[in-house]
Scaffold this motif. Sequence first.
Motif, PDB file in Angstrom:
ATOM      1  N   ASP A  23       0.842  -1.195   0.000  1.00 43.30           N
ATOM      2  CA  ASP A  23       0.000   0.000   0.000  1.00 43.30           C
ATOM      3  C   ASP A  23       0.878   1.247   0.000  1.00 43.30           C
ATOM      4  O   ASP A  23       1.852   1.330   0.757  1.00 43.30           O
ATOM      5  N   PRO A  24       0.633   2.286  -0.841  1.00 37.26           N
ATOM      6  CA  PRO A  24       1.481   3.501  -0.908  1.00 37.26           C
ATOM      7  C   PRO A  24       1.632   4.207   0.429  1.00 37.26           C
ATOM      8  O   PRO A  24       2.698   4.732   0.743  1.00 37.26           O
ATOM      9  N   LYS A  25       0.587   4.254   1.239  1.00 32.22           N
ATOM     10  CA  LYS A  25       0.691   4.928   2.550  1.00 32.22           C
ATOM     11  C   LYS A  25       1.668   4.211   3.460  1.00 32.22           C
ATOM     12  O   LYS A  25       2.443   4.828   4.194  1.00 32.22           O
ATOM     13  N   ALA A  29       5.209   5.774   4.982  1.00 32.26           N
ATOM     14  CA  ALA A  29       5.528   5.756   6.416  1.00 32.26           C
ATOM     15  C   ALA A  29       6.874   5.108   6.677  1.00 32.26           C
ATOM     16  O   ALA A  29       7.675   5.581   7.497  1.00 32.26           O
ATOM     17  N   ASP A  30       7.156   3.996   5.950  1.00 32.29           N
ATOM     18  CA  ASP A  30       8.438   3.328   6.125  1.00 32.29           C
ATOM     19  C   ASP A  30       9.587   4.228   5.710  1.00 32.29           C
ATOM     20  O   ASP A  30      10.629   4.306   6.385  1.00 32.29           O
ATOM     21  N   LEU A  31       9.420   4.937   4.598  1.00 29.05           N
ATOM     22  CA  LEU A  31      10.487   5.817   4.104  1.00 29.05           C
ATOM     23  C   LEU A  31      10.753   6.988   5.070  1.00 29.05           C
ATOM     24  O   LEU A  31      11.898   7.377   5.314  1.00 29.05           O
ATOM     25  N   GLN A  35      14.118   7.992   6.958  1.00 22.24           N
ATOM     26  CA  GLN A  35      14.705   9.325   6.806  1.00 22.24           C
ATOM     27  C   GLN A  35      15.014   9.953   8.162  1.00 22.24           C
ATOM     28  O   GLN A  35      16.064  10.567   8.371  1.00 22.24           O
ATOM     29  N   ALA A  36      14.115   9.839   9.127  1.00 24.98           N
ATOM     30  CA  ALA A  36      14.325  10.401  10.465  1.00 24.98           C
ATOM     31  C   ALA A  36      15.525   9.764  11.140  1.00 24.98           C
ATOM     32  O   ALA A  36      16.336  10.444  11.782  1.00 24.98           O
ATOM     33  N   GLU A  37      15.649   8.419  10.972  1.00 29.16           N
ATOM     34  CA  GLU A  37      16.795   7.739  11.580  1.00 29.16           C
ATOM     35  C   GLU A  37      18.096   8.192  10.948  1.00 29.16           C
ATOM     36  O   GLU A  37      19.101   8.423  11.630  1.00 29.16           O
TER      37      GLU A  37
END
Length: 366
Positions: A23-25, A29-31, A35-37
């Motif tokens: 699912d795109p959402k 969320a995974d990306l 990115q935050a990490e």
Amino acid sequence: MKRLLYTTAALIVLAACNNKPKDPKAQLADLKKQQAEINAKIAALEQKTGVGQDSSRITDVSVVEVAPTNFTNYIELQGHIDAQDNVTAYPQAPGTITAIYVKAGQHVSRGQILVQLDNSTLRQQIAQAEAQLSLAQTVYQRQKNLWDQKIGSEVQFLQAKTNYEAGQKQVAALREQAAMYTIKAPISGSVDQMDLKLGQVAQPGQTGIRIVNADNLKVKADVPESYAGRVNQGDNVKVVVPDASDSLTAKLSFVAKVIDPGSRSFGIEIRLPGGKTLRPNMTAVIKIADYSKSNAIAVPVNAIQKSEQGSYVFVADNGTAKRKTVTLGATYGGRTEIKSGLAAGDKLITAGASELEDGDKVKVAQ
């Protein structure tokens, strides 16, 4: 054979299901999580290495231009005002008070009789002695006239002379005794305290009248022993009397040479001019100038920072904060003398310096 074909078909269907896109959402969320990490790891490495930090940050600061000035350091002490002439007048002989000639607050002159004690017995003795003296004077004068004419004996003349002189001394002695039954003003000044009443028995050293000369005042204080080498007679001092809203500049008129063994201090005095607002026992703040320098570099205390390596300040130079190590001198009145490290014309950062590092960009507030 047929069972094998069914099994192969089932595996193909299962593989097709596993390769179905997410699912795109969920993918987004995974990306973002990844990115935050990554950003957190980058920031930690930049903080550790100092590489890649944002150089566009500008700190607003306030500056003052360093200029030579006169700097004086003062020793501050608390003292009190006292009168140079503050005495209590006592009678010299005991007696009952028969007359009071002054009242509290009245100005009196030196030698003026303030209170009369009962000396009636002495007055009678004086009257009797004066009568005898008058007779002795008459006899002496007649004997002298006769002796001048060479009439009579020398012994008679000398005896008359001796009686006359003895009578004079007796009267003088009685009058001196009578004067002891008074209270006289030993100084000129104002009657500051008097609680005497008619009929009261006055005693030497116990019953008296306090007289103060408020036109001749001084400030007294005790200086700690640690300042013994820095306080000398003739030093300039500032005297502030908070309750009178008054201040003046004077010189130390007296500095004790002996250290009190109990308080480990020594006394000082400053003579003051008379004033209607100053009164004995008022509290006074004394500021003794123990160090003074002209053309000194003095800066606000809050502009100075400290580290393990020593004291330092920041100056603004073409929009950049530069750290300068300084050597400090004395501090007084919220300002500290800088013995080295700053020069006239430097733009000293006084506000906003606590957040700066050497080389940070700054913007001077107008």
